[in-house]
Scaffold this motif. Structure first.
Motif, PDB file in Angstrom:
ATOM      1  N   LEU A  49       0.858  -1.185   0.000  1.00  0.00           N
ATOM      2  CA  LEU A  49       0.000   0.000   0.000  1.00  0.00           C
ATOM      3  C   LEU A  49       0.892   1.233   0.000  1.00  0.00           C
ATOM      4  N   LYS A  50       0.920   1.958  -1.149  1.00  0.00           N
ATOM      5  CA  LYS A  50       1.818   3.106  -1.264  1.00  0.00           C
ATOM      6  C   LYS A  50       1.208   4.172  -2.163  1.00  0.00           C
ATOM      7  N   GLU A  51       1.636   5.404  -1.964  1.00  0.00           N
ATOM      8  CA  GLU A  51       1.278   6.479  -2.886  1.00  0.00           C
ATOM      9  C   GLU A  51       2.321   6.521  -4.004  1.00  0.00           C
ATOM     10  N   LYS A  52       1.818   6.500  -5.253  1.00  0.00           N
ATOM     11  CA  LYS A  52       2.704   6.490  -6.410  1.00  0.00           C
ATOM     12  C   LYS A  52       2.077   7.307  -7.533  1.00  0.00           C
ATOM     13  N   PRO A  53       2.893   7.689  -8.533  1.00  0.00           N
ATOM     14  CA  PRO A  53       2.311   8.367  -9.698  1.00  0.00           C
ATOM     15  C   PRO A  53       1.358   7.415 -10.429  1.00  0.00           C
ATOM     16  N   SER A  54       0.386   7.981 -11.100  1.00  0.00           N
ATOM     17  CA  SER A  54      -0.557   7.162 -11.874  1.00  0.00           C
ATOM     18  C   SER A  54      -0.042   6.882 -13.277  1.00  0.00           C
ATOM     19  N   ASP A  69      -6.734   1.241  -7.107  1.00  0.00           N
ATOM     20  CA  ASP A  69      -6.680   2.635  -6.667  1.00  0.00           C
ATOM     21  C   ASP A  69      -7.674   2.781  -5.523  1.00  0.00           C
ATOM     22  N   VAL A  70      -7.154   3.018  -4.308  1.00  0.00           N
ATOM     23  CA  VAL A  70      -8.018   3.125  -3.119  1.00  0.00           C
ATOM     24  C   VAL A  70      -8.059   4.555  -2.599  1.00  0.00           C
ATOM     25  N   THR A  71      -7.642   5.505  -3.430  1.00  0.00           N
ATOM     26  CA  THR A  71      -7.532   6.904  -2.996  1.00  0.00           C
ATOM     27  C   THR A  71      -8.860   7.439  -2.475  1.00  0.00           C
ATOM     28  N   GLU A  72      -9.954   7.129  -3.165  1.00  0.00           N
ATOM     29  CA  GLU A  72     -11.247   7.716  -2.825  1.00  0.00           C
ATOM     30  C   GLU A  72     -12.006   6.928  -1.767  1.00  0.00           C
ATOM     31  N   SER A  73     -11.475   5.795  -1.362  1.00  0.00           N
ATOM     32  CA  SER A  73     -12.203   4.946  -0.416  1.00  0.00           C
ATOM     33  C   SER A  73     -12.316   5.604   0.951  1.00  0.00           C
ATOM     34  N   ASP A  74     -13.422   5.326   1.632  1.00  0.00           N
ATOM     35  CA  ASP A  74     -13.626   5.811   2.995  1.00  0.00           C
ATOM     36  C   ASP A  74     -12.931   4.920   4.016  1.00  0.00           C
ATOM     37  N   ILE A  75     -12.421   3.784   3.566  1.00  0.00           N
ATOM     38  CA  ILE A  75     -11.764   2.839   4.459  1.00  0.00           C
ATOM     39  C   ILE A  75     -10.261   3.117   4.475  1.00  0.00           C
ATOM     40  N   GLU A  76      -9.693   3.183   5.650  1.00  0.00           N
ATOM     41  CA  GLU A  76      -8.247   3.369   5.784  1.00  0.00           C
ATOM     42  C   GLU A  76      -7.571   1.998   5.738  1.00  0.00           C
ATOM     43  N   TYR A  77      -7.301   1.531   4.527  1.00  0.00           N
ATOM     44  CA  TYR A  77      -6.720   0.204   4.363  1.00  0.00           C
ATOM     45  C   TYR A  77      -5.294   0.159   4.880  1.00  0.00           C
ATOM     46  N   LYS A  78      -4.909  -1.041   5.362  1.00  0.00           N
ATOM     47  CA  LYS A  78      -3.545  -1.304   5.813  1.00  0.00           C
ATOM     48  C   LYS A  78      -3.058  -2.580   5.138  1.00  0.00           C
ATOM     49  N   VAL A  79      -1.733  -2.739   5.087  1.00  0.00           N
ATOM     50  CA  VAL A  79      -1.172  -3.989   4.583  1.00  0.00           C
ATOM     51  C   VAL A  79      -1.676  -5.138   5.453  1.00  0.00           C
ATOM     52  N   GLY A  80      -2.152  -6.185   4.803  1.00  0.00           N
ATOM     53  CA  GLY A  80      -2.721  -7.321   5.520  1.00  0.00           C
ATOM     54  C   GLY A  80      -4.238  -7.294   5.578  1.00  0.00           C
ATOM     55  N   ASP A  81      -4.844  -6.128   5.278  1.00  0.00           N
ATOM     56  CA  ASP A  81      -6.306  -6.057   5.235  1.00  0.00           C
ATOM     57  C   ASP A  81      -6.836  -6.848   4.046  1.00  0.00           C
ATOM     58  N   LYS A  82      -8.116  -7.166   4.109  1.00  0.00           N
ATOM     59  CA  LYS A  82      -8.760  -7.948   3.053  1.00  0.00           C
ATOM     60  C   LYS A  82      -9.659  -7.055   2.199  1.00  0.00           C
ATOM     61  N   VAL A  83      -9.686  -7.345   0.908  1.00  0.00           N
ATOM     62  CA  VAL A  83     -10.565  -6.662  -0.042  1.00  0.00           C
ATOM     63  C   VAL A  83     -11.487  -7.723  -0.643  1.00  0.00           C
ATOM     64  N   GLU A  84     -12.788  -7.433  -0.662  1.00  0.00           N
ATOM     65  CA  GLU A  84     -13.773  -8.409  -1.116  1.00  0.00           C
ATOM     66  C   GLU A  84     -14.357  -8.000  -2.461  1.00  0.00           C
ATOM     67  N   PHE A  85     -14.697  -9.023  -3.253  1.00  0.00           N
ATOM     68  CA  PHE A  85     -15.227  -8.804  -4.595  1.00  0.00           C
ATOM     69  C   PHE A  85     -16.443  -9.700  -4.832  1.00  0.00           C
ATOM     70  N   ASN A  86     -17.467  -9.133  -5.452  1.00  0.00           N
ATOM     71  CA  ASN A  86     -18.487  -9.962  -6.071  1.00  0.00           C
ATOM     72  C   ASN A  86     -17.970 -10.426  -7.424  1.00  0.00           C
TER      73      ASN A  86
END
Length: 353
Positions: A251-256, A316-333
């Motif tokens: 999880l890092k800030e980088k150029p697009s 890209d999680v920039t706009e998310s309201d969740i403060e993600y951390k390394v090790g967190d889980k992301v879910e998908f339908n």
């Protein structure tokens, strides 16, 4: 273990019962198509008491591992010459479109003193498998009826899978008319007239399903709660019986915009990027070897999928309201292609909930 595919068996059962009842009102039996989730036995075993009439899959390997389930097994993919010996052992009904293959089935069935049930496929315009010319179909029927170890039980068709042709009253009525003509011309009874897959369900809602249709082969409708002619959700069905869960590994800030001359990526494509400035990017531990990137949808609607390599998916999680951390889980339908790939990958753990 991650990534993992979480399978809610109860929701799949409820979807199946809903569809069985919907079809039963039209005197249509349901073949539960298990290929999209690789015929996971834990799932298929749960479907035994839902009212389905058949188990259907495109691969004999899958049907072999379901031999303990006391329901007729239908092989959906037209048989290969090289697999006919296994076919007569593990398959109860096969869908066919080549007389030479059917003759080979007859020969192998004779060796084990078995009568093999078949249905002949009819191409109604989708231009995948099946007899396109009626005279060729009738000639095949004539030859099949002379084979002692083959029992012709009906006709089938497939729509939307290749040509994306939507089932209609007109094209399914042609299948119905052909079944009646064969019955009259050859003085036989066809008990299995399969009017297609999940894309044919809308004909029931519109009361446009010909009465001669006795079977539908339902896969996506059961697994994902959607009909596949228009992609509409089925009323009362679950669309989230399967969920993909992945773990953030960076999880890092980088150029697009990548820096330097852009060449081909790992898959031979030359990508195009939009410069959106510095963005917060999460990498999760799954990639194109495991999934169809176009077939997954983040439950967090403020996540954008940027792309993937073989082993990594970049978000890209920039706009998310969740403060993600390394090790967190992301879910998908999952859409159909995403589910099929995730279920097939041995690198995706399967969890039943």
């Amino acid at each position: 273990m991650y990534p993992r595919l979480e399978v809610n068996i109860q929701k799949i059962k409820e979807n199946t019962k809903l569809l069985v009842e919907k079809c039963r009102k039209e005197n249509i039996e349901v073949a539960a198509v298990t290929k999209v989730y690789c015929a996971l036995p834990e799932v298929v075993e749960a479907l035994e008491d839902t009212g389905i009439k058949y188990i259907a899959d495109s691969r004999i390997q899958n049907l072999k591992k379901l031999k303990h389930i006391n329901l007729p097994k239908v092989l959906l993919r037209i048989p290969m010459m090289s697999e006919i010996e296994e076919l007569v052992q593990y398959v109860d009904i096969s869908l066919n479109s080549e007389i030479e293959v059917i003759k080979k089935i007859d020969q192998e069935a004779r060796k084990i003193n078995k009568v093999q049930n078949i249905a002949l496929m009819v191409d109604l315009g989708d231009l995948r498998e099946g007899y396109f010319k009626e005279e060729e179909l009738f000639e095949c029927v004539s030859q099949v009826l002379n084979l002692k170890n083959i029992n012709l039980i009906g006709l089938g068709t497939n729509l939307t899978c290749y040509g994306a042709i939507i089932p209609s009253r007109e094209n399914t009525q042609r299948l119905a008319s052909l079944s009646r003509e064969i019955e009259n011309r050859f003085n036989i009874k066809l008990s299995f007239v399969s009017g297609g897959n999940s894309s044919s369900l809308h004909l029931i809602d519109k009361e446009d399903m010909p009465k001669e249709i006795t079977n539908l082969r339902l896969g996506e409708a059961i697994a994902l709660g959607r009909e596949t002619a228009y992609g509409d959700k089925i009323k009362g069905a679950h669309q989230d019986a399967f969920k993909l869960v992945c773990e953030i590994v960076e999880l890092k800030e980088k150029p697009s915009l990548p820096i330097g001359e852009i060449g081909m990526d790992a898959f031979g494509n030359k990508p195009v990027y939009e410069d959106r400035g510095i963005r917060k990017r999460a990498i999760i531990g799954i990639g194109k070897q495991d999934i169809n990137v176009c077939g997954i949808i983040p439950l967090d609607t403020k996540i954008d999928i940027l792309g993937a390599s073989s082993d990594h998916l970049i978000l890209d999680v920039t706009e998310s309201d969740i403060e993600y951390k390394v090790g967190d889980k992301v879910e998908f339908n999952l859409e159909y292609g995403g589910l099929m790939a995730a279920a097939t990958s041995e690198y995706v753990t399967k969890i039943f909930v």
